[in-house]
Motif scaffolding. Structure first.
Motif, PDB file in Angstrom:
ATOM      1  N   TYR A 230      -6.989  -1.766   9.472  1.00 51.26           N
ATOM      2  CA  TYR A 230      -5.612  -1.814   9.854  1.00 51.26           C
ATOM      3  C   TYR A 230      -4.416  -1.191   8.941  1.00 51.26           C
ATOM      4  CZ  TYR A 230      -5.857  -5.141   6.075  1.00 51.26           C
ATOM      5  OH  TYR A 230      -6.341  -6.007   4.837  1.00 51.26           O
ATOM      6  N   THR A 231      -5.265  -0.069   8.298  1.00 48.73           N
ATOM      7  CA  THR A 231      -3.998   0.877   7.406  1.00 48.73           C
ATOM      8  C   THR A 231      -3.490   1.687   8.349  1.00 48.73           C
ATOM      9  OG1 THR A 231      -5.613   0.933   5.437  1.00 48.73           O
ATOM     10  CG2 THR A 231      -4.064   2.588   5.728  1.00 48.73           C
TER      11      THR A 231
ATOM     12  N   TYR B  53     -12.439  -4.880   5.511  1.00 50.27           N
ATOM     13  CA  TYR B  53     -11.902  -3.981   6.859  1.00 50.27           C
ATOM     14  C   TYR B  53     -10.217  -3.432   6.564  1.00 50.27           C
ATOM     15  CZ  TYR B  53     -15.702  -7.247   8.504  1.00 50.27           C
ATOM     16  OH  TYR B  53     -16.971  -7.753   9.052  1.00 50.27           O
ATOM     17  N   MET B  54     -10.033  -3.412   5.733  1.00 49.16           N
ATOM     18  CA  MET B  54      -8.695  -2.790   5.246  1.00 49.16           C
ATOM     19  C   MET B  54      -8.281  -1.507   6.128  1.00 49.16           C
ATOM     20  SD  MET B  54      -6.252  -2.144   1.808  1.00 49.16           S
ATOM     21  CE  MET B  54      -6.654  -0.278   2.019  1.00 49.16           C
TER      22      MET B  54
ATOM     23  N   GLN C 280       0.406  -1.834   5.902  1.00 42.64           N
ATOM     24  CA  GLN C 280      -0.512  -1.563   5.039  1.00 42.64           C
ATOM     25  C   GLN C 280      -0.745  -0.155   5.146  1.00 42.64           C
ATOM     26  OE1 GLN C 280      -2.360  -0.936   2.029  1.00 42.64           O
ATOM     27  NE2 GLN C 280      -2.940  -3.022   2.104  1.00 42.64           N
TER      28      GLN C 280
ATOM     29  N   MET D 116     -11.986  -2.930  -2.462  1.00 43.90           N
ATOM     30  CA  MET D 116     -11.141  -2.884  -1.558  1.00 43.90           C
ATOM     31  C   MET D 116     -10.988  -4.232  -0.454  1.00 43.90           C
ATOM     32  SD  MET D 116     -10.259   0.254   1.214  1.00 43.90           S
ATOM     33  CE  MET D 116     -11.720  -0.284   2.283  1.00 43.90           C
ATOM     34  N   GLN D 117      -9.881  -4.511   0.183  1.00 40.78           N
ATOM     35  CA  GLN D 117      -9.870  -5.552   1.052  1.00 40.78           C
ATOM     36  C   GLN D 117     -10.872  -5.399   1.904  1.00 40.78           C
ATOM     37  OE1 GLN D 117      -6.080  -6.777   2.168  1.00 40.78           O
ATOM     38  NE2 GLN D 117      -5.362  -6.388   0.064  1.00 40.78           N
TER      39      GLN D 117
ATOM     40  N   GLY E 281       0.750  -1.081   0.176  1.00 40.13           N
ATOM     41  CA  GLY E 281      -0.001  -0.027  -0.121  1.00 40.13           C
ATOM     42  C   GLY E 281       0.715   1.338   0.188  1.00 40.13           C
TER      43      GLY E 281
END
Length: 495
Positions: free
Chosen positions: A335-336, A331-332, A308, A328-329, A265
């Protein structure tokens, strides 16, 4: 006139007029209302996005440095020419014996898109000194007498070089990253030629793209090699399949050449370095374009394994880029990571090196990161075109201050630029080396008379003691001691 010739002439005229209109609009629209420093630091100002079809354009034409001219060094520092007459020098690596390797490089041939977009990009790249063919050469510079100037300038290698950039050395092995692969060579510091075939290809990389540089960083124990690979486009413009293996940092096991994705990312990671306080990897990253002259800030950040940073869907942890339509993944966003420190919108951060002990930059530069900001092409007024220092605290974190100037004066009052600072490294005498790619010069910055700095103190923290085994209680009273007591009800002990 032949009908075919006539149609071709008309089509060419249309393309030229469209390109001229494109450039004219970019040159005369979307001027920034903020000073560049507003988008720097630990808490940068993030304005509302203003999506653009045509970017703001401010092209600083490189005009070089006349004899006797030099950038402006910060108070207490002086700058001189370590080497000159180079052909687009970008990345540097200082070897254990003090020799300095320099990659003379540029984008691979055929790297621009087709059509009017590619035509306009070609015009702009040529204007800012980035349109020439890649020299594809590794040079060796040697300052044998320690006077701060390289007496020897010789070609180390040209064979197998294809837009080379990243370099690393460890235990008799030299690693060089072309735009499409990482090569390993047998090499002993002191050699002035790198001959023979590569020992092996450590990893094939996705080639070219808008961000073609591939930086390398060796782990401190020599067991792993890290490769920074930028995205092929601005925001995955051609789909996520075209971005496979990109916008991330890879980790390669040196012994086996096995690899894994270390962090993702990151639109265009470039400078890599180890924080001497914490042992963490840190990186400089160029963020996305076409959201206006004040978005999005390039950044400096730590890079823990598995990190990420959100590209292309998210920037600065929780701001969605509504232009991106690819799934988009799940629940991304949870944790970004938020970058640690903003370097400014469109400043084009590149080289990074930490103060690490033994440096002769004087007071105020003992602990922190030196960063080359290559300079904007799509912000008005222009930003970057300098080398700055980000001070760190005793815990290994950036201080809450703006970037401190180290080397400036690249931009001229008339909008031209003498050169573009690209990479930073230490020479054997503790001076800071800065590559100036469009001017073909390696600058040397030092504080005259300064003693070598002491090593940055590592951060040492106490660890929690291991949990002791709890034996089964043999009586309610012992259980009460372990569980914090019981309450009494009807002559019974209850939890």
């Amino acid at each position: 006139m032949n009908p075919i010739v006539k149609k071709t002439a008309i089509a060419s005229a249309v393309i030229v007029l469209a390109a001229a209109g494109y450039v004219y609009w970019g040159l005369n629209a979307n001027t920034s209302d903020l000073p560049s420093d507003a988008t720097t630091g630990k808490n940068p100002q993030l304005v509302e996005p203003a999506p653009q079809r045509i970017p703001s354009i401010k092209l600083a034409k490189p005009v070089g440095w006349a004899a006797g001219e030099a950038p402006k060094a910060a108070p207490g520092l002086t700058v001189s020419r370590f080497a000159e007459g180079l052909d687009h020098p970008r990345t540097m690596l200082t070897l254990p014996n003090g020799d300095v390797l320099v990659a003379e490089t540029n984008a691979p041939a055929g790297n621009k898109p087709g059509g009017i977009t590619g035509f306009v990009m070609g015009l702009m790249f040529s204007r800012v000194g980035a349109g020439e063919a890649s020299p594809d050469r590794i040079m060796l510079l040697r300052d044998a007498d320690g006077d701060g100037k390289a007496e020897l300038k010789t070609t180390l290698r040209t064979a197998d070089m294809a837009s080379p950039s990243g370099m690393a050395y460890r235990d008799g092995k030299l690693y060089i990253a072309d735009h499409d692969k990482v090569l390993e060579f047998a090499f002993t510091p002191g050699q002035t030629k790198l001959e023979g075939k590569p020992l092996r290809t450590m990893m094939d990389l996705p080639g070219g793209g808008n961000h073609w540089m591939r930086n390398l960083l060796m782990s401190e124990d020599g067991k792993h090699l890290y490769v920074a690979v930028g995205s092929a486009s601005n925001i995955a413009d051609n789909g996520m399949e075209a971005e496979a293996g990109r916008a991330m940092i890879w980790e390669i096991d040196v012994a086996t050449a096995r690899r894994r994705q270390f962090a993702v990312g990151m639109r265009n990671p470039n400078g890599l370095g180890w924080n001497p306080s914490t042992g963490e990897m840190w990186a400089t990253v160029q963020e996305r374009d076409m959201l206006g002259p004040d978005l999005v800030p390039d950044y400096l950040t730590n890079v823990p394994v598995g990190a990420q940073y959100g590209w292309p869907w998210v920037y600065w942890k929780n701001t969605f880029d509504d232009r991106v339509q690819w799934p988009m993944q799940t629940y991304m966003i949870e944790y970004t990571r938020k970058p640690e420190y903003a370097m400014g919108a469109h400043v084009s951060v590149l080289g990074l090196t930490f103060a690490n002990g033994g440096n002769r930059m004087g007071k105020g530069f003992e602990n922190g990161a030196f960063i080359a900001r290559h300079g904007s092409w799509n912000r008005r007024p222009a930003a970057g075109y300098d080398v700055v220092f980000v001070p760190f605290d005793a815990n290994g974190n950036p201080k809450d201050v703006k970037p401190q100037p180290v080397l400036s004066g690249f931009l001229k009052d008339n909008g031209d630029t003498h050169g573009r600072p690209t990479w930073v490294a230490w020479d054997k005498g503790g001076a800071l080396l800065v590559s100036d790619d469009t001017a073909g010069i390696i600058w040397r910055v030092i504080s005259p008379g300064a003693q070598p700095s002491t090593a940055v103190r590592p951060v040492v923290t106490d660890h929690l003691k291991p949990r002791e085994d709890i034996k089964d209680p043999t009586s309610p009273e012992e259980a009460a001691k372990l569980l914090g007591g019981f309450r009494k009800e009807d002559d019974k002990l209850l939890p």
